[in-house]
Design a protein around this motif. Structure first.
Motif, PDB file in Angstrom:
ATOM      1  N   UNK A 488      45.238  63.916  10.076  1.00  8.57           N
ATOM      2  CA  UNK A 488      46.057  65.099   9.814  1.00  8.57           C
ATOM      3  C   UNK A 488      45.382  66.329  10.402  1.00  8.57           C
ATOM      4  N   UNK A 489      46.196  67.179  11.020  1.00  8.99           N
ATOM      5  CA  UNK A 489      45.734  68.424  11.647  1.00  8.99           C
ATOM      6  C   UNK A 489      44.619  68.160  12.666  1.00  8.99           C
ATOM      7  N   UNK A 490      44.972  67.473  13.767  1.00 13.32           N
ATOM      8  CA  UNK A 490      43.966  67.211  14.809  1.00 13.32           C
ATOM      9  C   UNK A 490      43.501  68.516  15.447  1.00 13.32           C
ATOM     10  N   UNK A 491      42.245  68.547  15.848  1.00 12.52           N
ATOM     11  CA  UNK A 491      41.685  69.750  16.466  1.00 12.52           C
ATOM     12  C   UNK A 491      42.264  69.956  17.860  1.00 12.52           C
ATOM     13  N   UNK A 492      42.252  71.192  18.306  1.00 15.76           N
ATOM     14  CA  UNK A 492      42.715  71.513  19.650  1.00 15.76           C
ATOM     15  C   UNK A 492      41.863  70.796  20.689  1.00 15.76           C
ATOM     16  N   UNK A 493      40.577  70.702  20.424  1.00 10.69           N
ATOM     17  CA  UNK A 493      39.675  70.031  21.369  1.00 10.69           C
ATOM     18  C   UNK A 493      40.047  68.564  21.537  1.00 10.69           C
ATOM     19  N   UNK A 494      40.434  67.915  20.443  1.00  4.04           N
ATOM     20  CA  UNK A 494      40.809  66.499  20.530  1.00  4.04           C
ATOM     21  C   UNK A 494      42.103  66.334  21.320  1.00  4.04           C
ATOM     22  N   UNK A 495      43.086  67.197  21.056  1.00  8.64           N
ATOM     23  CA  UNK A 495      44.346  67.107  21.795  1.00  8.64           C
ATOM     24  C   UNK A 495      44.138  67.439  23.271  1.00  8.64           C
ATOM     25  N   UNK A 496      43.240  68.387  23.545  1.00  6.48           N
ATOM     26  CA  UNK A 496      42.901  68.668  24.950  1.00  6.48           C
ATOM     27  C   UNK A 496      42.365  67.410  25.624  1.00  6.48           C
ATOM     28  N   UNK A 497      41.507  66.688  24.922  1.00 11.16           N
ATOM     29  CA  UNK A 497      40.918  65.482  25.492  1.00 11.16           C
ATOM     30  C   UNK A 497      41.965  64.403  25.720  1.00 11.16           C
ATOM     31  N   UNK A 498      42.897  64.265  24.781  1.00  6.74           N
ATOM     32  CA  UNK A 498      43.964  63.272  24.925  1.00  6.74           C
ATOM     33  C   UNK A 498      44.754  63.523  26.202  1.00  6.74           C
ATOM     34  N   UNK A 499      45.157  64.769  26.418  1.00  5.57           N
ATOM     35  CA  UNK A 499      45.980  65.064  27.589  1.00  5.57           C
ATOM     36  C   UNK A 499      45.173  65.062  28.891  1.00  5.57           C
ATOM     37  N   UNK A 500      43.906  65.363  28.818  1.00  4.71           N
ATOM     38  CA  UNK A 500      43.058  65.232  30.003  1.00  4.71           C
ATOM     39  C   UNK A 500      42.902  63.760  30.400  1.00  4.71           C
ATOM     40  N   UNK A 501      42.717  62.904  29.394  1.00  2.78           N
ATOM     41  CA  UNK A 501      42.600  61.470  29.673  1.00  2.78           C
ATOM     42  C   UNK A 501      43.904  60.922  30.230  1.00  2.78           C
ATOM     43  N   UNK A 502      45.028  61.409  29.716  1.00  3.12           N
ATOM     44  CA  UNK A 502      46.320  60.964  30.243  1.00  3.12           C
ATOM     45  C   UNK A 502      46.479  61.376  31.696  1.00  3.12           C
ATOM     46  N   UNK A 503      46.127  62.609  31.995  1.00  6.38           N
ATOM     47  CA  UNK A 503      46.250  63.098  33.368  1.00  6.38           C
ATOM     48  C   UNK A 503      45.365  62.293  34.317  1.00  6.38           C
ATOM     49  N   UNK A 504      44.151  61.983  33.872  1.00  4.65           N
ATOM     50  CA  UNK A 504      43.224  61.223  34.709  1.00  4.65           C
ATOM     51  C   UNK A 504      43.716  59.796  34.917  1.00  4.65           C
ATOM     52  N   UNK A 505      44.249  59.185  33.856  1.00  5.77           N
ATOM     53  CA  UNK A 505      44.751  57.811  33.968  1.00  5.77           C
ATOM     54  C   UNK A 505      45.943  57.740  34.913  1.00  5.77           C
ATOM     55  N   UNK A 506      46.819  58.728  34.837  1.00  3.37           N
ATOM     56  CA  UNK A 506      47.988  58.750  35.711  1.00  3.37           C
ATOM     57  C   UNK A 506      47.576  58.970  37.166  1.00  3.37           C
ATOM     58  N   UNK A 507      46.559  59.787  37.365  1.00  2.00           N
ATOM     59  CA  UNK A 507      46.095  60.067  38.729  1.00  2.00           C
ATOM     60  C   UNK A 507      45.507  58.829  39.394  1.00  2.00           C
ATOM     61  N   UNK A 508      44.952  57.908  38.604  1.00  3.20           N
ATOM     62  CA  UNK A 508      44.421  56.673  39.173  1.00  3.20           C
ATOM     63  C   UNK A 508      45.521  55.860  39.852  1.00  3.20           C
ATOM     64  N   UNK A 509      46.744  55.971  39.328  1.00  3.11           N
ATOM     65  CA  UNK A 509      47.864  55.189  39.866  1.00  3.11           C
ATOM     66  C   UNK A 509      48.559  55.879  41.030  1.00  3.11           C
ATOM     67  N   UNK A 510      48.779  57.180  40.913  1.00  2.00           N
ATOM     68  CA  UNK A 510      49.575  57.838  41.945  1.00  2.00           C
ATOM     69  C   UNK A 510      48.854  58.994  42.625  1.00  2.00           C
ATOM     70  N   UNK A 511      47.548  59.077  42.423  1.00  2.00           N
ATOM     71  CA  UNK A 511      46.786  60.105  43.111  1.00  2.00           C
ATOM     72  C   UNK A 511      46.896  61.446  42.412  1.00  2.00           C
ATOM     73  N   UNK A 512      46.006  62.362  42.731  1.00  2.00           N
ATOM     74  CA  UNK A 512      46.058  63.698  42.117  1.00  2.00           C
ATOM     75  C   UNK A 512      47.302  64.444  42.545  1.00  2.00           C
TER      76      UNK A 512
END
Length: 513
Positions: A488-512
């Motif tokens: 409950x009530x995740x920190x901003x830092x944790x959500x930042x990390x989630x979306x950074x990891x998503x962006x990095x994972x997607x870039x592995x497939x289709x490039x930056x």
């Protein structure tokens, strides 16, 4: 004597009925089926795993309510149509009732029994290859250009279904070049058929190009994680085992295509098999990638056997024995071809088959069920416990919940079993779920539900509260022990990390970007 057109229909009907009747409802869907069903919610011209034809079937399935019957309809239907084509092919190249029955039975009792039960692209792949060979043979017999366009259509649809179709196309070209049928490659209608195939595949090709050709990354991952464990010796050993109940049908079929003078005009079909399996061997392909090359051999092998028996004194006795033999061979293995018995019964009889390696999983250990059976239980429990945890959230903040799973099976099962409940979609960074991850909302998430990836020691500081609210307890499930954590009530830092990891994972497939 049965009318000639009736036998293929009867065997196709037998195939269709057996797919439903020999399935215990103690099992749920397979983890891969949940992924493919989720395609129906996200129609596109391509996905990270396969082209879009499966997605259309998924959309229709979900439009019909998504019931187990409709999920299984597609593989069972494609398998039944394949049986029809196999029997008709045997008839077209000179077979009578015995050859047709032998070819059809050989298909029904081989590895296709399991293949045509799972909602995956593989069933249509086998149908597409069989249909392409049928069209090729009919063109060689009649010279009618329509059959070339039928060939092009089957290859185009095959390319929209699975990329292994391109291996088949390469094998077909090699086979034609090695035989007098190479003249087809100069025919205008051949190029028209090729244009039709390309036109059908064009939308997916454009999707691949606009998404950084993720197919190449997918193949690289397969090479690193799965295909690296495939040896040529194991590949060829499996070729005998997969269709072992019909080995005395398809082996003579291959030899007859290569050596039997009456089949001379069809020699390219024999070379198609050899070239196809050579390509798969060189590329370290999985054993089941070759299953689309055997139905044609069953048809020719059955006809050759029928013609040899004409001169045999005891033919009247041998024919029924040959028809019964594939069925008798497979009877002891029936529980491992069809989900015939519930898990508890399978555990009781399992030790009898342990020496065959059927119960050995990827971890090298023996388990109560075969691995793919264990992949068909525990999902309803996971989905229900996820729903219950969501229901326990406060009404005012419930809608601001992100459900994140470790793999596509978990996410797909939660979405499938909760499809009629007001539960937010479950997400993952696994496979095509990368495309479907929600954008970061303006109103921050109040709750983060983690399926199979909660780590209390690391994550607790990032939440106001963080606790385990569920776990898969089905002892037969491959996902046994998969946890459900609620923060409950995740920190901003944790959500930042989630979306950074998503962006990095997607870039592995289709490039930056």
């Amino acid at each position: 004597m049965l009318p000639k057109r009736l036998l293929p229909l009867l065997l196709a009907l037998l195939k269709f009925a057996s797919g439903y009747l020999l399935a215990s409802r103690a099992y749920e869907l397979h983890r891969d089926e949940y992924l493919y069903l989720n395609y129906g919610r996200h129609l596109a011209w391509g996905y990270l795993e396969v082209p879009p034809l499966t997605a259309l079937q998924s959309w229709l399935t979900m439009a019909l309510g998504g019931h187990w019957f409709w999920v299984k309809l597609w593989p069972i239907l494609w398998g039944s149509v394949t049986v029809y084509l196999v029997v008709r092919l045997a008839q077209r190249v000179g077979g009578n009732w015995f050859a047709g029955a032998l070819a059809g039975i050989g298909y029904i009792v081989s590895a296709y029994a399991r293949l045509n039960f799972l909602f995956q692209p593989n069933s249509f792949e086998v149908l597409a290859f069989t249909g392409a060979v049928y069209a090729l043979v009919r063109h060689l017999q009649t010279s009618q250009p329509g059959y070339l366009y039928a060939l092009g259509m089957m290859l185009g649809l095959g390319a929209l279904n699975k990329y292994t179709t391109f291996f088949f196309v390469g094998a077909l070209l090699a086979a034609l070049l090695l035989t007098p049928q190479r003249r087809l490659l100069l025919a205008p209608h051949w190029w028209g058929a090729a244009a039709l195939a390309l036109l059908l595949w064009l939308p997916n090709m454009l999707w691949q190009l606009t998404h950084g050709v993720p197919f190449l990354h997918h193949m690289a991952l397969l090479k690193e994680s799965q295909l690296v464990h495939v040896s040529a010796a194991d590949f060829w050993k499996d070729q005998l085992l997969m269709c072992f109940p019909a080995v005395w049908i398809w082996v003579p079929g291959l030899l007859a295509l290569l050596l039997y003078q009456p089949f001379g005009k069809y020699r390219a079909v024999g070379f198609l098999y050899l070239a196809g399996l050579l390509i798969l061997t060189v590329l370290d392909g999985k054993s089941y990638y070759a299953l689309g090359y055997y139905p044609m051999l069953l048809a020719f092998g059955a006809v050759w056997l029928e013609q040899q028996l004409v001169r045999f004194r005891w033919a009247a006795v041998v024919r029924p024995l040959l028809l019964a033999a594939p069925v008798l061979v497979i009877l002891p293995m029936l529980p491992f071809l069809f989900t015939l018995y519930p898990p508890a019964h399978m555990q009781r009889i399992g030790p009898q088959y342990q020496s065959l390696g059927i119960l050995r999983w990827e971890d090298g250990q023996n388990h109560p069920l075969p691995q793919d059976y264990a992949d068909m239980v525990g999902w309803q429990e996971l989905a229900d416990k996820t729903w219950q945890a969501y229901q326990n959230l406060p009404d005012s903040t419930r809608q601001f919940t992100l459900i994140k799973c470790d793999n596509y099976g978990q996410a797909g099962a939660i979405n499938y079993y909760n499809r009629h409940r007001p539960l937010p979609a479950a997400h993952s960074f696994n496979g095509s779920y990368l495309f479907w991850f929600p954008p970061r909302p303006v109103q921050p998430f109040r709750h983060l539900m983690l399926i199979g990836e909660g780590n209390p020691s690391e994550l607790t500081p990032h939440f106001r509260t963080f606790q385990k609210v569920g776990e898969i307890t089905n002892p037969y499930a491959r996902e046994l022990g998969t946890t459900i954590y609620l923060g409950t009530d995740p920190s901003t830092a944790l959500l930042d990390r989630v979306y950074q990891e998503h962006h990095a994972a997607l870039a592995e497939w289709q490039g930056p970007e």
